[in-house]
Design an enzyme around this catalytic site. Structure first.
Site, PDB file in Angstrom:
ATOM      1  N   LYS A 119      90.588  22.037  72.685  1.00  0.00           N
ATOM      2  CA  LYS A 119      89.644  22.245  73.783  1.00  0.00           C
ATOM      3  C   LYS A 119      88.764  21.012  73.995  1.00  0.00           C
ATOM      4  O   LYS A 119      88.629  20.518  75.110  1.00  0.00           O
ATOM      5  CB  LYS A 119      88.795  23.484  73.491  1.00  0.00           C
ATOM      6  CG  LYS A 119      87.849  23.861  74.599  1.00  0.00           C
ATOM      7  CD  LYS A 119      86.434  23.533  74.227  1.00  0.00           C
ATOM      8  CE  LYS A 119      85.499  23.826  75.387  1.00  0.00           C
ATOM      9  NZ  LYS A 119      84.121  23.454  75.042  1.00  0.00           N
ATOM     10  N   ASP A 137      88.394  27.421  77.270  1.00  0.00           N
ATOM     11  CA  ASP A 137      87.456  28.067  76.347  1.00  0.00           C
ATOM     12  C   ASP A 137      87.462  29.560  76.657  1.00  0.00           C
ATOM     13  O   ASP A 137      88.286  30.016  77.438  1.00  0.00           O
ATOM     14  CB  ASP A 137      86.054  27.455  76.465  1.00  0.00           C
ATOM     15  CG  ASP A 137      85.411  27.752  77.803  1.00  0.00           C
ATOM     16  OD1 ASP A 137      86.046  28.413  78.650  1.00  0.00           O
ATOM     17  OD2 ASP A 137      84.261  27.346  78.014  1.00  0.00           O
TER      18      ASP A 137
END
Length: 211
Positions: A119, A137
DNA sequence: AACTCGGGGCA
DNA sequence: TGCCCAGAGTT
């Protein structure tokens, strides 16, 4: 991309525009550190700390003048400061010794840094280097699944499905739109479907009668 | 893919 | 105050 999906993106753009990440940064290094710090914290908190921090320590080399304890104190108001200070110092060490103090601009080298996973790497790639990357996310995970851009139970699956659907030049913007939408009406519990400007285009909203 | 980890947020 | 959870790392 269906007509419905285009309509959703149009409205998201209209609503959230070029709102950006919420994290303030002047260069790739600042974004990398701010993103590591932002895990399980809020942008506001991170900005408050980094505004001061980057003035005192503007480079990876400068960060290395700190030890774990002193860095922990600097970032104490952000969560998980122990592991974060450890990771940041390790990462700065790698940046200095391996990359002349610069932040690498490819995924494998980014993910080899401490405290940087898929991420964070994607966030840095798209925001600092303008490379095609789509960071997932929990907001993005939830919102894309609800809106029908994805239908998958893992982040990797969602990233794959979304990037196969949405055109590459929109990935970075779409990422921000989904996040802001997830912080707003499309929050995890008790979403505000009734007041949501996407309700008529959202399959999930049909099935769940929320206020 | 499932599990651990450390600490913040929210019920 | 206890439950829940994000995201990285590990197995």
């Amino acid at each position: 991309m269906t007509e419905r999906e285009w309509a959703i993106l149009d409205r998201l753009k209209e609503e959230y525009g070029d709102i950006g990440s919420g994290l303030r940064f002047n260069n790739p290094f600042e974004l990398l550190i701010a993103t590591i710090l932002s895990a399980q914290s809020t942008d506001v908190r991170v900005n408050m700390v980094t505004e001061d921090l980057f003035k005192k320590y503007p480079t990876a080399a400068a960060f290395l003048s700190l030890n774990e304890e002193s860095l922990s104190r600097e970032i104490a108001s952000i969560g998980l400061y122990r592991s974060k200070s450890k990771n940041i110092l390790k990462t700065c060490q790698i940046l200095v010794t391996e990359y002349g103090g610069e932040v690498p601009d490819d995924r494998s080298r980014l993910e080899a840094l401490a405290g940087v996973g898929r991420k964070t790497a994607n966030v840095v790639l798209c925001n600092a280097f303008h490379k095609p990357a789509f960071a997932v996310d929990t907001h993005v995970f939830r919102v894309t699944n609800r809106l029908g851009f994805a239908n998958h139970s893992t982040v990797v699956g969602v990233e794959k499905q979304v990037t196969e659907r949405i055109p590459e030049d929109l990935w970075c913007d779409a990422h921000h739109w989904f996040i802001w939408h997830g912080r707003g009406p499309c929050k995890a519990r008790q979403p505000k479907c009734k007041a949501c400007f996407l309700a008529d285009l959202c399959e999930w909203s049909d099935k769940h009668k929320y206020q």
